[in-house]
Structures are given as C-alpha cells and as structure tokens.
Design a protein around this motif. Structure first.
Motif, PDB file in Angstrom:
ATOM      1  N   GLY A 191       4.845  15.039  -0.777  1.00  0.00           N
ATOM      2  CA  GLY A 191       4.624  15.062   0.725  1.00  0.00           C
ATOM      3  C   GLY A 191       3.169  14.677   0.996  1.00  0.00           C
ATOM      4  O   GLY A 191       2.108  14.933   0.153  1.00  0.00           O
ATOM      5  N   LEU A 192       2.791  14.193   2.039  1.00  0.00           N
ATOM      6  CA  LEU A 192       1.366  13.859   2.553  1.00  0.00           C
ATOM      7  C   LEU A 192       0.661  14.890   2.727  1.00  0.00           C
ATOM      8  O   LEU A 192       0.859  15.737   3.452  1.00  0.00           O
ATOM      9  CB  LEU A 192       1.588  12.936   3.795  1.00  0.00           C
ATOM     10  CG  LEU A 192       0.048  12.247   4.194  1.00  0.00           C
ATOM     11  CD1 LEU A 192      -0.019  10.883   3.307  1.00  0.00           C
ATOM     12  CD2 LEU A 192       0.241  11.880   5.686  1.00  0.00           C
TER      13      LEU A 192
ATOM     14  N   ASN B 150       1.012   3.728  -3.005  1.00  0.00           N
ATOM     15  CA  ASN B 150       0.641   5.425  -2.607  1.00  0.00           C
ATOM     16  C   ASN B 150       1.861   6.174  -3.204  1.00  0.00           C
ATOM     17  O   ASN B 150       1.418   7.329  -3.675  1.00  0.00           O
ATOM     18  CB  ASN B 150       0.583   5.689  -1.210  1.00  0.00           C
ATOM     19  CG  ASN B 150      -0.973   5.318  -0.669  1.00  0.00           C
ATOM     20  OD1 ASN B 150      -1.789   5.251  -1.619  1.00  0.00           O
ATOM     21  ND2 ASN B 150      -0.890   5.440   0.429  1.00  0.00           N
TER      22      ASN B 150
ATOM     23  N   GLY C 163      -6.898   3.199   2.041  1.00  0.00           N
ATOM     24  CA  GLY C 163      -5.435   2.750   2.228  1.00  0.00           C
ATOM     25  C   GLY C 163      -4.743   2.834   3.513  1.00  0.00           C
ATOM     26  O   GLY C 163      -4.322   1.926   4.073  1.00  0.00           O
ATOM     27  N   LEU C 164      -4.898   4.099   3.857  1.00  0.00           N
ATOM     28  CA  LEU C 164      -4.099   4.447   5.197  1.00  0.00           C
ATOM     29  C   LEU C 164      -4.703   3.855   6.495  1.00  0.00           C
ATOM     30  O   LEU C 164      -4.290   3.184   7.450  1.00  0.00           O
ATOM     31  CB  LEU C 164      -3.899   6.063   5.697  1.00  0.00           C
ATOM     32  CG  LEU C 164      -3.314   6.702   4.434  1.00  0.00           C
ATOM     33  CD1 LEU C 164      -3.360   8.223   4.780  1.00  0.00           C
ATOM     34  CD2 LEU C 164      -1.763   6.298   4.492  1.00  0.00           C
TER      35      LEU C 164
ATOM     36  N   ALA D 197      -4.642  14.157   5.360  1.00  0.00           N
ATOM     37  CA  ALA D 197      -4.970  12.931   4.486  1.00  0.00           C
ATOM     38  C   ALA D 197      -5.472  11.646   5.015  1.00  0.00           C
ATOM     39  O   ALA D 197      -4.904  11.188   5.981  1.00  0.00           O
ATOM     40  CB  ALA D 197      -3.591  12.635   3.591  1.00  0.00           C
TER      41      ALA D 197
ATOM     42  N   THR E 291       7.215  11.920   2.111  1.00  0.00           N
ATOM     43  CA  THR E 291       6.644  11.211   3.161  1.00  0.00           C
ATOM     44  C   THR E 291       7.265   9.894   3.471  1.00  0.00           C
ATOM     45  O   THR E 291       7.827   9.269   2.785  1.00  0.00           O
ATOM     46  CB  THR E 291       5.117  10.582   2.139  1.00  0.00           C
ATOM     47  OG1 THR E 291       4.467  11.730   1.717  1.00  0.00           O
ATOM     48  CG2 THR E 291       4.257   9.885   3.180  1.00  0.00           C
TER      49      THR E 291
ATOM     50  N   ASP F  82       9.770   8.467   0.586  1.00  0.00           N
ATOM     51  CA  ASP F  82       9.851   9.097  -0.786  1.00  0.00           C
ATOM     52  C   ASP F  82      10.366  10.499  -0.798  1.00  0.00           C
ATOM     53  O   ASP F  82      10.043  11.015   0.315  1.00  0.00           O
ATOM     54  CB  ASP F  82       8.527   8.769  -1.467  1.00  0.00           C
ATOM     55  CG  ASP F  82       7.290   9.472  -0.914  1.00  0.00           C
ATOM     56  OD1 ASP F  82       7.585  10.966  -1.145  1.00  0.00           O
ATOM     57  OD2 ASP F  82       6.386   9.176  -0.494  1.00  0.00           O
TER      58      ASP F  82
ATOM     59  N   GLU G  64       0.962  -1.110  -0.019  1.00  0.00           N
ATOM     60  CA  GLU G  64      -0.128  -0.081   0.026  1.00  0.00           C
ATOM     61  C   GLU G  64       0.816   1.477   0.110  1.00  0.00           C
ATOM     62  O   GLU G  64       0.539   2.170  -0.601  1.00  0.00           O
ATOM     63  CB  GLU G  64      -0.862   0.091   1.271  1.00  0.00           C
ATOM     64  CG  GLU G  64      -1.779   1.435   1.591  1.00  0.00           C
ATOM     65  CD  GLU G  64      -2.778   1.552   0.279  1.00  0.00           C
ATOM     66  OE1 GLU G  64      -3.237   0.533  -0.525  1.00  0.00           O
ATOM     67  OE2 GLU G  64      -2.993   2.596  -0.006  1.00  0.00           O
TER      68      GLU G  64
ATOM     69  N   GLY H 100      -7.708   7.983   3.825  1.00  0.00           N
ATOM     70  CA  GLY H 100      -8.428   7.077   2.776  1.00  0.00           C
ATOM     71  C   GLY H 100      -8.393   5.892   3.420  1.00  0.00           C
ATOM     72  O   GLY H 100      -7.802   5.199   4.342  1.00  0.00           O
TER      73      GLY H 100
ATOM     74  N   HIS I   7       0.665   8.822  -5.879  1.00  0.00           N
ATOM     75  CA  HIS I   7       0.439  10.170  -5.324  1.00  0.00           C
ATOM     76  C   HIS I   7       1.404  11.056  -5.291  1.00  0.00           C
ATOM     77  O   HIS I   7       1.622  12.181  -5.234  1.00  0.00           O
ATOM     78  CB  HIS I   7      -0.306  10.260  -3.890  1.00  0.00           C
ATOM     79  CG  HIS I   7      -1.352   9.119  -4.080  1.00  0.00           C
ATOM     80  ND1 HIS I   7      -2.628   9.634  -4.464  1.00  0.00           N
ATOM     81  CD2 HIS I   7      -1.992   8.285  -3.305  1.00  0.00           C
ATOM     82  CE1 HIS I   7      -3.605   8.691  -4.505  1.00  0.00           C
ATOM     83  NE2 HIS I   7      -3.080   7.896  -3.480  1.00  0.00           N
TER      84      HIS I   7
HETATM   85  N1  ADP Z   1       3.467   8.709  -0.343  1.00  0.00           N
HETATM   86  C1  ADP Z   1       2.749   9.823  -0.842  1.00  0.00           C
HETATM   87  N2  ADP Z   1       2.808  11.090  -0.965  1.00  0.00           N
HETATM   88  C2  ADP Z   1       1.936  12.025  -1.178  1.00  0.00           C
HETATM   89  N3  ADP Z   1       0.730  11.791  -0.859  1.00  0.00           N
HETATM   90  C3  ADP Z   1       0.085  10.517  -0.291  1.00  0.00           C
HETATM   91  C4  ADP Z   1       1.080   9.504  -0.195  1.00  0.00           C
HETATM   92  N4  ADP Z   1       0.367   8.669   0.367  1.00  0.00           N
HETATM   93  C5  ADP Z   1      -0.892   9.061   0.670  1.00  0.00           C
HETATM   94  N5  ADP Z   1      -0.775  10.252   0.176  1.00  0.00           N
HETATM   95  C6  ADP Z   1      -2.228  10.791   0.168  1.00  0.00           C
HETATM   96  O1  ADP Z   1      -3.088  10.289   1.148  1.00  0.00           O
HETATM   97  C7  ADP Z   1      -4.340  10.069   0.593  1.00  0.00           C
HETATM   98  C8  ADP Z   1      -4.836   8.929   1.267  1.00  0.00           C
HETATM   99  O2  ADP Z   1      -4.263   7.780   0.853  1.00  0.00           O
HETATM  100  P1  ADP Z   1      -4.655   6.175   0.998  1.00  0.00           P
HETATM  101  O3  ADP Z   1      -5.555   6.206   2.233  1.00  0.00           O
HETATM  102  O4  ADP Z   1      -3.756   5.367   0.603  1.00  0.00           O
HETATM  103  O5  ADP Z   1      -5.918   6.448  -0.148  1.00  0.00           O
HETATM  104  P2  ADP Z   1      -5.903   6.466  -1.805  1.00  0.00           P
HETATM  105  O6  ADP Z   1      -4.702   5.758  -2.240  1.00  0.00           O
HETATM  106  O7  ADP Z   1      -6.753   5.387  -2.223  1.00  0.00           O
HETATM  107  O8  ADP Z   1      -6.129   7.730  -2.081  1.00  0.00           O
HETATM  108  C9  ADP Z   1      -4.191  10.030  -1.115  1.00  0.00           C
HETATM  109  O9  ADP Z   1      -5.099  10.442  -1.602  1.00  0.00           O
HETATM  110  C10 ADP Z   1      -2.837  10.793  -0.997  1.00  0.00           C
HETATM  111  O10 ADP Z   1      -3.420  12.115  -1.288  1.00  0.00           O
END
Ligand code: ADP
Ligand code: MG
Length: 316
Positions: A271-272, A240, A280-281, A276, A305, A267, A236, A278, A244
């Motif tokens: 940046g997050l 991501n 995934g997190l 944020a 991030t 990475d 995951e 979703g 993203h």
């Molecule tokens: N490595 C990353 N770099 C930048 N933004 C990230 C990263 N990981 C997650 N995000 C942000 O966090 C949000 C939530 O992630 P996630 O819960 O995995 O949902 P999804 O991947 O389905 O959008 C993403 O939509 C994105 O905006």
C-alpha cells in the motif's frame, strides 16, 4: 445606497450622513451646551458621541464586508486546486476586483500548463533521441558481434563460444528493452494494447508477480497524445508496483466509463504510504492534466494500491 459607488465614496457618504444627523440633533433639539459644560450636558454629549461612533463602525464595517469576503476568497484561492476561481458578485465594489483576480488566476494556470507541456515534450524528445542512439549505436554493434559469433561457432563450434553468444544476446535484449521503455515504438507500430502488453512483460517477465491484463474490446481510437499519456502513466504505475509494492498480483485494466477512458493499475502489495509524493506521482498528474484528465493514486481497501487515470474522449 447604490451598490456600485466606490468604496471611498461610500465611507464619505456614511460619515457625512452621520455628521449631518448629529448637527441636526444639536440644531433642532432643545439640548444646549454652555461654555463651561455642566455634568448633565456632558452626559448628553458623551451619549451622542457614543451613538455616532457605534453607528459609524456598524455602517463602515457593512460597507467594507464585500472586501473582507474577497480577502478570504483570495487567501483560499492561493492554496486551492488549479481550476478554482473566486466567486464574482453580481454587482458591488468587489466585482471588478474579482473579475481581475480570476483573469490573473487563468493566466497563471495557462502559463503553468504551457510550461509543464513544454517540459514533458522536451523529456519525450530527449528519450526518443537516446532510444534512437541505443538502437542504432549499441544495438547495431551487438547485432554485428552476434553475427560474427554465429559464423565463428558454425566454423569452429565450442561451448564457451555459445556462452559468449548467449551473453551478447541477453545484452542485446536488454538494450532493446531499455530503448522500448524510452520510446514506445510499439505504441506507434502496433498500438496501445500491444504496447501495454510489452510493458508488463518487460517489467514482470522475470519476477514472480502475477500479471492480469483486462483490455476492453472495441475501445474507441484514441488521439496520439492521449495514448502516450495512458502509456506513460501505466509505465510509471507499473514501475512503482515493481519497485515499491512487493505485490504478488498486479492487475492492469483499460476500458470506457461513460465518456472517459479509464486505466487502472491495482496491486495487492503493502500500500501507498501516507502522504507519498515523488517525481513519478507528480509526473503522472501533470501528464493527465495535459489531456484534460485526472489521476487518483490511493491505498486500496483490503491492502495494496490503486492508480486510476480517467481521460475524457470522444464517443466511438
Ligand atoms: N504501488 C505502490 N505501492 C507502494 N508504495 C508506492 C506505490 N507507488 C508509489 N509508492 C510510494 O510512493 C512514493 C512516491 O512514488 P513516485 O512519485 O513514483 O516516486 P519514486 O517511484 O521515484 O519513489 C514511492 O517512493 C513509494 O514509497
Ligand atoms: Mg515512481
């Protein structure tokens, strides 16, 4: 006053003592009340009444203070972390209530953990079924077509036949890669190290993102459920990054920190975003909690991030 008296008994005792004190003052002091109270008598009565009201409110409020404290704790327990409990006083009226509340919180946490575990197990088994079908169905058919094409091009070579063959081969690779993502076969067959390597290749093989892998040698053997959690969290976090982050470099490391196994995916992307959140997190957090671990995903100082998973494991 004994601290284990019930709350109503305490209030009754306080009021009784105050009434007794008032009566004693009236009976023993020289104060008198005429049938038509004169001004001086009314003043004495009013002062006496005020003293009783103030004493009553101070004493009753003090008696109810533990209840007030518990109410505060309950309000914050509703929004606290799952493992948080209310403080249990050594004695007093709120002790049994605090114990009961903690039992209830424990049961709620257990139920939540069980339902998260069931949901994740169902997800794993469904993924496994789909992977099997892809492998045995589409995968086998494409392999058969590929063999036919090979025989054909041997008997009658032609450039267009070669192009068709390349296309079918690419599709077969794709089907295998999807099946591998759905069910980490390699995890069972070759172990976590190879599974993580395959993962980074699948995700970044065709992009310009530079991948660095640092897997500490001599890691202890991890239980299968912990391996699966590490794999899924890495999957995951890396997905991501691919989706993203717009990163130029991603670094995956796996090692021991004290008695915990630590997976870090770092990475250098943008940046997050703040707040944020979703599926995934959330999924990563739930998986981590299932094996007694925790995950922290945050913006990194200097951009990008970092997702860090820590799971306690037995010493090697
Ligand atoms: N490595 C990353 N770099 C930048 N933004 C990230 C990263 N990981 C997650 N995000 C942000 O966090 C949000 C939530 O992630 P996630 O819960 O995995 O949902 P999804 O991947 O389905 O959008 C993403 O939509 C994105 O905006
Ligand atoms: Mg995601």
């Amino acid at each position: 006053m004994a601290s284990d008296l019930s709350l109503s008994t305490r209030v009754i005792v306080i009021n009784g003592l105050l009434f007794a004190a008032g009566t004693a003052v009236l009976a023993l002091s020289p104060a008198t009340v005429s049938s038509q109270p004169v001004l001086s008598e009314s003043v004495v009565l009013l002062v006496g009444l005020a003293v009783m009201i103030v004493a009553n409110s101070v004493l009753v409020r003090r008696a109810l203070r533990p209840l007030e404290r518990l109410r505060h704790q309950l309000t914050s327990a509703a929004s606290a972390a799952p493992e948080e409990r209310v403080a249990v006083p050594a004695s007093g009226v709120t002790r049994p209530v605090s114990v009961a509340v903690n039992d209830l919180l424990e049961r709620i946490d257990d139920a939540q953990r069980a339902s998260a575990a069931a949901a994740l197990a169902a997800q794993e088994s469904e993924r496994s079924r789909i992977a099997q079908e892809l492998h045995d169905g589409v995968g086998q058919s494409l392999t058969a077509v590929l063999l036919e094409l090979k025989l054909l091009s041997e008997s009658a070579p032609s450039p267009s036949l070669d192009r068709v063959r390349d296309g079918v081969r690419a599709s077969l690779d794709e089907v295998r890669s999807v099946a591998r993502t759905l069910r980490p076969h390699v995890l069972e067959d070759l172990g976590l190290r190879s599974a993580l390597a395959a993962l980074t290749q699948d995700l970044f093989g065709s992009t310009r993102t530079h991948v660095r892998r640092g897997i500490m040698p001599g890691l202890p053997d991890l239980p299968a459920d912990v391996e699966l959690v590490v794999f899924r969290v890495a999957q995951e976090a890396l997905t991501n990054v691919a989706r993203h982050a717009e990163a130029t470099t991603v670094e995956l490391s796996l090692g021991m920190v004290g008695r915990e196994i630590e997976l870090r995916v770092t990475d250098d992307g943008h940046g997050l975003p703040r707040g944020a959140e979703g599926t995934g997190l959330r999924g990563m957090r739930e998986r981590a909690a299932l094996v007694g671990g925790r995950i922290d995903v945050a913006r990194r100082d200097g951009g990008g991030t970092v997702a860090a998973l820590r799971v306690p494991v037995a010493a090697p």
